[in-house]
Design a protein around this motif. Structure first.
Motif, mmCIF file in Angstrom:
data_model
loop_
_atom_site.group_PDB
_atom_site.id
_atom_site.type_symbol
_atom_site.label_atom_id
_atom_site.label_comp_id
_atom_site.label_asym_id
_atom_site.label_seq_id
_atom_site.Cartn_x
_atom_site.Cartn_y
_atom_site.Cartn_z
ATOM 1 N N SER A 99 42.675 48.106 49.718
ATOM 2 C CA SER A 99 42.204 49.058 48.716
ATOM 3 C C SER A 99 41.292 50.076 49.382
ATOM 4 C CB SER A 99 41.432 48.339 47.608
ATOM 5 O OG SER A 99 42.203 47.327 47.002
ATOM 6 N N TYR A 100 41.378 51.333 48.954
ATOM 7 C CA TYR A 100 40.466 52.342 49.501
ATOM 8 C C TYR A 100 40.417 53.574 48.614
ATOM 9 C CZ TYR A 100 44.723 54.502 51.580
ATOM 10 O OH TYR A 100 45.964 55.067 51.791
ATOM 11 N N TRP A 101 39.405 54.417 48.926
ATOM 12 C CA TRP A 101 39.219 55.708 48.269
ATOM 13 C C TRP A 101 39.561 56.818 49.250
ATOM 14 C CZ3 TRP A 101 37.109 56.570 43.284
ATOM 15 C CH2 TRP A 101 36.623 55.427 42.632
ATOM 16 N N HIS A 182 41.942 56.602 44.137
ATOM 17 C CA HIS A 182 41.527 55.243 44.461
ATOM 18 C C HIS A 182 42.749 54.336 44.371
ATOM 19 C CE1 HIS A 182 39.016 51.449 43.313
ATOM 20 N NE2 HIS A 182 39.271 51.483 44.616
ATOM 21 N N ASP A 184 43.702 50.580 44.276
ATOM 22 C CA ASP A 184 43.054 49.301 44.008
ATOM 23 C C ASP A 184 44.123 48.215 43.922
ATOM 24 O OD1 ASP A 184 41.586 47.144 43.200
ATOM 25 O OD2 ASP A 184 40.688 48.120 41.464
ATOM 26 N N ARG A 189 46.645 49.523 41.136
ATOM 27 C CA ARG A 189 46.204 50.629 40.296
ATOM 28 C C ARG A 189 45.910 51.869 41.134
ATOM 29 N NH1 ARG A 189 44.117 50.939 35.100
ATOM 30 N NH2 ARG A 189 44.411 48.681 35.007
ATOM 31 N N SER A 205 49.505 51.426 37.076
ATOM 32 C CA SER A 205 49.123 50.090 37.515
ATOM 33 C C SER A 205 50.352 49.197 37.522
ATOM 34 C CB SER A 205 48.035 49.516 36.600
ATOM 35 O OG SER A 205 48.495 49.455 35.261
ATOM 36 N N THR A 251 36.065 52.745 52.084
ATOM 37 C CA THR A 251 36.119 51.587 51.193
ATOM 38 C C THR A 251 35.292 51.836 49.937
ATOM 39 O OG1 THR A 251 34.244 50.563 52.315
ATOM 40 C CG2 THR A 251 36.452 49.982 53.102
ATOM 41 N N ARG A 252 34.462 52.904 49.959
ATOM 42 C CA ARG A 252 33.696 53.285 48.780
ATOM 43 C C ARG A 252 34.019 54.726 48.408
ATOM 44 N NH1 ARG A 252 27.551 51.596 50.307
ATOM 45 N NH2 ARG A 252 28.056 50.031 51.898
ATOM 46 N N ARG A 253 33.707 55.086 47.190
ATOM 47 C CA ARG A 253 33.980 56.446 46.746
ATOM 48 C C ARG A 253 33.084 57.449 47.481
ATOM 49 N NH1 ARG A 253 33.695 58.774 40.500
ATOM 50 N NH2 ARG A 253 34.548 60.865 40.992
#
Length: 257
Positions: A99-101, A182, A184, A189, A205, A251-253
């Motif tokens: 998952s990543y932004w 994003h 997820d 999603r 999703s 990994t964060r916004r």
């Protein structure tokens, strides 16, 4: 004491070198969770085929580092002819938890006005374990609604080839915007943001998407492509120009401010 002073001086010099050395786009360890980043400011002006931590993928297309439109720094300009493609590619992009932004500043000079249902892609995420191509940023020209509209899409996976475009998200040419997405894996999603504002109509999703009745599932992501591809031949206009800047994958916004 002299030895201690010398040791301290060496450590200070080493720290200064580390602070002065610019991080590369392929950095995979960071206190801020950075997976990749690129501002183009440290690259020479002119055509480019690779950069720190990234490569390119083109067909009837080019990528050029140019002075920033605002008069500050530099930006990436992409040009394609017909249904060509021009992408900046981050390979080996392994994110914790799959998952990543991602964030980038984007300007598309013109979207297609023909043929009907012309389909285009800005971002494409993929993995070597599966043929599925996840397209978190893309869209389509809809003659029924006389415009281009953003939509998340997928191809070559179990849910088929689809773009879930929405009239609530018109694609506007000739203006800069900050776009984010994003990925997820918890619910397969995809969430999209324009200028810091979430676009819930574009969210897809596992069980809510634009494909067949089966579940939409992510591959094990290891590559991200950012750029432009139009899939239909003989489009109008016959060529396309896109500008990009301030790319961040984390990994964060990352903030749009």
């Amino acid at each position: 004491m002299a030895f201690l002073r010398k040791t301290a001086a060496v450590l200070c010099a080493a720290a200064a070198v580390l602070l002065a050395t610019p991080p590369t786009a392929s950095a995979t360890s960071s206190p801020y969770g950075t997976l990749a980043r690129e501002s183009f400011d440290r690259l020479p002006l002119g055509p480019v085929t690779s950069g720190p931590g990234w490569t390119t993928d083109t067909s009837d297309g080019t990528l050029t580092v140019a002075p920033g439109t605002t008069g500050h720094g530099r930006e990436l300009r992409l040009h394609t002819e017909g249904n060509g493609r021009a992408f900046l590619v981050f390979p080996g992009l392994a994110a914790p938890g799959n998952s990543y932004w991602a964030r980038l500043r984007l300007r598309v000079d013109a979207f297609p006005a023909a043929p009907d249902w012309a389909h285009w892609t800005i971002a494409e995420a993929s993995g070597s374990d599966s043929p599925t191509l996840v397209r978190p940023l893309g869209g389509q020209y809809a003659p029924t609604d006389k415009g281009n509209f953003w939509g998340v899409g997928s191809d070559l996976g179990p849910t088929g080839d689809w773009t879930s475009w929405k009239t609530s998200a018109p694609a506007k040419a000739g203006k800069w915007s900050c776009v984010e997405f994003h990925l997820d894996a918890a619910d397969n999603r995809v969430t999209v943001y324009f200028d810091g504002v979430e676009q819930p109509d574009l969210t897809v999703s596992t069980n809510q998407h634009g494909g067949t009745s089966g579940p939409f599932t992510f591959p094990a992501f290891d590559k991200l492509k950012l750029g432009w591809q139009l899939y239909q031949a003989d489009p109008t206009p016959s060529s396309y120009d896109i500008r990009m800047d301030d790319i961040a994958v984390s990994t964060r916004r990352a903030s749009c401010s």
